[in-house]
Design a protein around this motif. Structure first.
Motif, PDB file in Angstrom:
ATOM      1  N   ARG A  69       0.830  -1.206   0.000  1.00 50.05           N
ATOM      2  CA  ARG A  69       0.000   0.000   0.000  1.00 50.05           C
ATOM      3  C   ARG A  69       0.866   1.258   0.000  1.00 50.05           C
ATOM      4  NH1 ARG A  69      -5.372   1.254   2.776  1.00 50.05           N
ATOM      5  NH2 ARG A  69      -5.353   3.508   3.095  1.00 50.05           N
ATOM      6  N   LEU A  70       1.917   1.250   0.811  1.00 49.00           N
ATOM      7  CA  LEU A  70       2.798   2.410   0.862  1.00 49.00           C
ATOM      8  C   LEU A  70       3.538   2.600  -0.464  1.00 49.00           C
ATOM      9  CD1 LEU A  70       4.288   1.939   4.461  1.00 49.00           C
ATOM     10  CD2 LEU A  70       2.527   3.584   3.728  1.00 49.00           C
ATOM     11  N   TYR A  71       3.871   1.481  -1.133  1.00 51.68           N
ATOM     12  CA  TYR A  71       4.583   1.561  -2.414  1.00 51.68           C
ATOM     13  C   TYR A  71       3.647   1.909  -3.570  1.00 51.68           C
ATOM     14  CZ  TYR A  71       6.731  -0.114  -6.729  1.00 51.68           C
ATOM     15  OH  TYR A  71       7.185  -0.220  -8.019  1.00 51.68           O
ATOM     16  N   ALA A  72       2.490   1.240  -3.624  1.00 48.90           N
ATOM     17  CA  ALA A  72       1.597   1.369  -4.780  1.00 48.90           C
ATOM     18  C   ALA A  72       0.612   2.517  -4.664  1.00 48.90           C
ATOM     19  CB  ALA A  72       0.837   0.055  -4.988  1.00 48.90           C
ATOM     20  N   GLY A  73       0.521   3.156  -3.496  1.00 44.52           N
ATOM     21  CA  GLY A  73      -0.421   4.250  -3.337  1.00 44.52           C
ATOM     22  C   GLY A  73      -1.842   3.748  -3.143  1.00 44.52           C
ATOM     23  N   THR A  74      -2.751   4.684  -3.035  1.00 47.59           N
ATOM     24  CA  THR A  74      -4.163   4.345  -2.864  1.00 47.59           C
ATOM     25  C   THR A  74      -4.997   5.152  -3.846  1.00 47.59           C
ATOM     26  OG1 THR A  74      -4.428   6.050  -1.167  1.00 47.59           O
ATOM     27  CG2 THR A  74      -3.881   3.834  -0.417  1.00 47.59           C
ATOM     28  N   PRO A  75      -6.131   4.593  -4.275  1.00 46.83           N
ATOM     29  CA  PRO A  75      -7.011   5.353  -5.163  1.00 46.83           C
ATOM     30  C   PRO A  75      -7.541   6.610  -4.470  1.00 46.83           C
ATOM     31  CG  PRO A  75      -7.589   3.024  -5.163  1.00 46.83           C
ATOM     32  CD  PRO A  75      -6.627   3.228  -4.047  1.00 46.83           C
ATOM     33  N   SER A  76      -7.907   7.575  -5.265  1.00 49.22           N
ATOM     34  CA  SER A  76      -8.523   8.787  -4.728  1.00 49.22           C
ATOM     35  C   SER A  76      -9.915   8.456  -4.209  1.00 49.22           C
ATOM     36  CB  SER A  76      -8.630   9.856  -5.825  1.00 49.22           C
ATOM     37  OG  SER A  76      -7.355  10.148  -6.356  1.00 49.22           O
ATOM     38  N   PRO A  77     -10.424   9.241  -3.255  1.00 51.11           N
ATOM     39  CA  PRO A  77     -11.794   9.004  -2.791  1.00 51.11           C
ATOM     40  C   PRO A  77     -12.788   9.073  -3.948  1.00 51.11           C
ATOM     41  CG  PRO A  77     -10.655  10.544  -1.349  1.00 51.11           C
ATOM     42  CD  PRO A  77      -9.776  10.347  -2.542  1.00 51.11           C
ATOM     43  N   VAL A  78     -13.839   8.291  -3.842  1.00 45.13           N
ATOM     44  CA  VAL A  78     -14.874   8.310  -4.881  1.00 45.13           C
ATOM     45  C   VAL A  78     -15.464   9.715  -4.960  1.00 45.13           C
ATOM     46  CG1 VAL A  78     -17.132   7.397  -5.535  1.00 45.13           C
ATOM     47  CG2 VAL A  78     -15.388   5.876  -4.592  1.00 45.13           C
ATOM     48  N   ALA A  79     -15.646  10.193  -6.168  1.00 45.12           N
ATOM     49  CA  ALA A  79     -16.173  11.543  -6.373  1.00 45.12           C
ATOM     50  C   ALA A  79     -17.506  11.712  -5.650  1.00 45.12           C
ATOM     51  CB  ALA A  79     -16.345  11.815  -7.869  1.00 45.12           C
ATOM     52  N   GLY A  80     -17.630  12.825  -4.964  1.00 42.22           N
ATOM     53  CA  GLY A  80     -18.876  13.122  -4.269  1.00 42.22           C
ATOM     54  C   GLY A  80     -18.926  12.637  -2.843  1.00 42.22           C
ATOM     55  N   THR A  81     -17.872  11.918  -2.385  1.00 44.74           N
ATOM     56  CA  THR A  81     -17.864  11.421  -1.015  1.00 44.74           C
ATOM     57  C   THR A  81     -17.647  12.580  -0.046  1.00 44.74           C
ATOM     58  OG1 THR A  81     -16.930   9.306  -1.732  1.00 44.74           O
ATOM     59  CG2 THR A  81     -16.769   9.841   0.611  1.00 44.74           C
ATOM     60  N   PRO A  82     -18.512  12.758   0.942  1.00 43.99           N
ATOM     61  CA  PRO A  82     -18.325  13.840   1.913  1.00 43.99           C
ATOM     62  C   PRO A  82     -17.013  13.669   2.673  1.00 43.99           C
ATOM     63  CG  PRO A  82     -20.547  12.923   2.065  1.00 43.99           C
ATOM     64  CD  PRO A  82     -19.766  12.011   1.173  1.00 43.99           C
ATOM     65  N   HIS A  83     -16.451  14.792   3.089  1.00 44.38           N
ATOM     66  CA  HIS A  83     -15.160  14.762   3.774  1.00 44.38           C
ATOM     67  C   HIS A  83     -15.231  13.945   5.063  1.00 44.38           C
ATOM     68  CE1 HIS A  83     -11.170  16.004   4.963  1.00 44.38           C
ATOM     69  NE2 HIS A  83     -11.639  16.440   6.132  1.00 44.38           N
ATOM     70  N   TRP A  84     -16.340  14.034   5.782  1.00 47.92           N
ATOM     71  CA  TRP A  84     -16.440  13.305   7.046  1.00 47.92           C
ATOM     72  C   TRP A  84     -16.444  11.798   6.810  1.00 47.92           C
ATOM     73  CZ3 TRP A  84     -20.512  10.028   8.012  1.00 47.92           C
ATOM     74  CH2 TRP A  84     -21.664  10.187   7.232  1.00 47.92           C
ATOM     75  N   GLN A  85     -17.013  11.359   5.679  1.00 41.96           N
ATOM     76  CA  GLN A  85     -16.983   9.937   5.363  1.00 41.96           C
ATOM     77  C   GLN A  85     -15.564   9.489   5.006  1.00 41.96           C
ATOM     78  OE1 GLN A  85     -19.849   8.615   2.478  1.00 41.96           O
ATOM     79  NE2 GLN A  85     -21.608   9.378   3.646  1.00 41.96           N
ATOM     80  N   GLU A  86     -14.818  10.352   4.306  1.00 36.67           N
ATOM     81  CA  GLU A  86     -13.426  10.043   3.994  1.00 36.67           C
ATOM     82  C   GLU A  86     -12.617   9.870   5.271  1.00 36.67           C
ATOM     83  OE1 GLU A  86     -11.565  12.766   1.311  1.00 36.67           O
ATOM     84  OE2 GLU A  86     -13.377  13.028   0.114  1.00 36.67           O
ATOM     85  N   ARG A  87     -12.842  10.757   6.249  1.00 37.37           N
ATOM     86  CA  ARG A  87     -12.102  10.687   7.499  1.00 37.37           C
ATOM     87  C   ARG A  87     -12.429   9.405   8.263  1.00 37.37           C
ATOM     88  NH1 ARG A  87      -7.760  12.516   8.312  1.00 37.37           N
ATOM     89  NH2 ARG A  87      -8.114  12.705  10.566  1.00 37.37           N
ATOM     90  N   ILE A  88     -13.710   9.062   8.337  1.00 38.81           N
ATOM     91  CA  ILE A  88     -14.119   7.846   9.040  1.00 38.81           C
ATOM     92  C   ILE A  88     -13.536   6.615   8.356  1.00 38.81           C
ATOM     93  CG2 ILE A  88     -16.089   6.368   9.598  1.00 38.81           C
ATOM     94  CD1 ILE A  88     -17.694   8.876  10.149  1.00 38.81           C
ATOM     95  N   ALA A  89     -13.583   6.600   7.017  1.00 35.64           N
ATOM     96  CA  ALA A  89     -13.038   5.461   6.272  1.00 35.64           C
ATOM     97  C   ALA A  89     -11.536   5.314   6.523  1.00 35.64           C
ATOM     98  CB  ALA A  89     -13.311   5.634   4.779  1.00 35.64           C
ATOM     99  N   SER A  90     -10.820   6.444   6.530  1.00 36.90           N
ATOM    100  CA  SER A  90      -9.380   6.404   6.760  1.00 36.90           C
ATOM    101  C   SER A  90      -9.060   5.905   8.171  1.00 36.90           C
ATOM    102  CB  SER A  90      -8.781   7.797   6.551  1.00 36.90           C
ATOM    103  OG  SER A  90      -7.396   7.799   6.816  1.00 36.90           O
ATOM    104  N   LEU A  91      -9.776   6.424   9.163  1.00 32.28           N
ATOM    105  CA  LEU A  91      -9.556   5.985  10.542  1.00 32.28           C
ATOM    106  C   LEU A  91      -9.878   4.498  10.707  1.00 32.28           C
ATOM    107  CD1 LEU A  91     -11.017   9.045  12.497  1.00 32.28           C
ATOM    108  CD2 LEU A  91      -8.608   8.367  12.332  1.00 32.28           C
ATOM    109  N   THR A  92     -10.953   4.037  10.043  1.00 35.77           N
ATOM    110  CA  THR A  92     -11.329   2.627  10.123  1.00 35.77           C
ATOM    111  C   THR A  92     -10.255   1.738   9.511  1.00 35.77           C
ATOM    112  OG1 THR A  92     -13.683   3.196  10.021  1.00 35.77           O
ATOM    113  CG2 THR A  92     -13.083   0.917   9.511  1.00 35.77           C
ATOM    114  N   HIS A  93      -9.716   2.160   8.355  1.00 34.53           N
ATOM    115  CA  HIS A  93      -8.670   1.376   7.704  1.00 34.53           C
ATOM    116  C   HIS A  93      -7.449   1.226   8.613  1.00 34.53           C
ATOM    117  CE1 HIS A  93     -10.419   2.241   3.489  1.00 34.53           C
ATOM    118  NE2 HIS A  93     -10.589   0.964   3.781  1.00 34.53           N
TER     119      HIS A  93
END
Length: 199
Positions: A69-93
């Motif tokens: 993951r650190l080498y290959a990177g990660t996809p960008s958040p899906v378009a239209g995803t609210p910022h708070w959902q991005e934060r929760i998803a990142s913390l969950t991961h």
């Protein structure tokens, strides 16, 4: 086809590691919940040994997955995803990664502090990572047990969120972790010209 992740999709190696970890966690959980109720005997010893070996395999796979993951990177958040959902998803991961490391290590500590030998599928012995200690044995056992239930809750929440995005928001959150490419919806067909009413 690139093996690395792209801006809008997880690559095949990330997909393989992701689903291998999912299947491994499921197998470890089923074995772990089953073995505690078994009667003492050779069968119980064997199933415990299998549980430990699979846990060590999980530790290695998760380390490999994190490095990739650190080498290959990660996809960008899906378009239209609210910022708070991005934060929760990142913390969950990251919480999932922490627990996937913590559970095998706490099991290893419990095994060492309890004085049990540790073999990897009967192929070779692994070193002890803690001195024998009743207090440490109990602490690591509790961390292992409660950590499992926390991991299970997070996995269910993670899966539930993916299916929510797929079924109700109709976005690519789930699909981009699946093999193959997402089918593009066919353009709507043009309406046929009206025909005059029959006489």
């Amino acid at each position: 086809m690139t093996l690395k992740n792209t801006a809008d999709r997880w690559g095949p190696i990330s997909q393989l590691l992701h689903w291998a970890v999912v299947l491994l966690i499921a197998a470890i959980a089923i074995i772990g919940l089953t073995m505690v109720d078994m009667n003492n005997g050779p069968s119980k010893i064997k199933i415990y040994a299998l549980h430990k070996s699979l846990g060590l395999t999980l530790l290695g796979l998760v380390a490999l997955r994190l490095l990739w993951r650190l080498y290959a990177g990660t996809p960008s958040p899906v378009a239209g995803t609210p910022h708070w959902q991005e934060r929760i998803a990142s913390l969950t991961h990251w919480a999932l990664y922490a627990l996937m490391f913590a559970l095998p290590i706490s099991g290893w500590v419990f095994n060492s502090s309890s004085g049990y030998p540790l073999q990897y599928f009967g192929l070779f012995n692994l070193p002890k990572i803690a001195q024998r200690s009743e207090e440490l044995s109990q602490l690591s056992r509790n961390l292992h047990e409660y950590g499992f239930w926390l991991l299970l809750a997070l996995v269910l929440a993670h899966a539930g969120a993916a299916f929510y995005h797929h079924l109700f928001q109709n976005d690519a959150t789930l699909v981009r972790m699946l093999p193959g490419r997402r089918r593009v919806a066919a353009p709507a067909s043009h309406s046929l010209p009206e025909t005059p009413d029959a006489p």
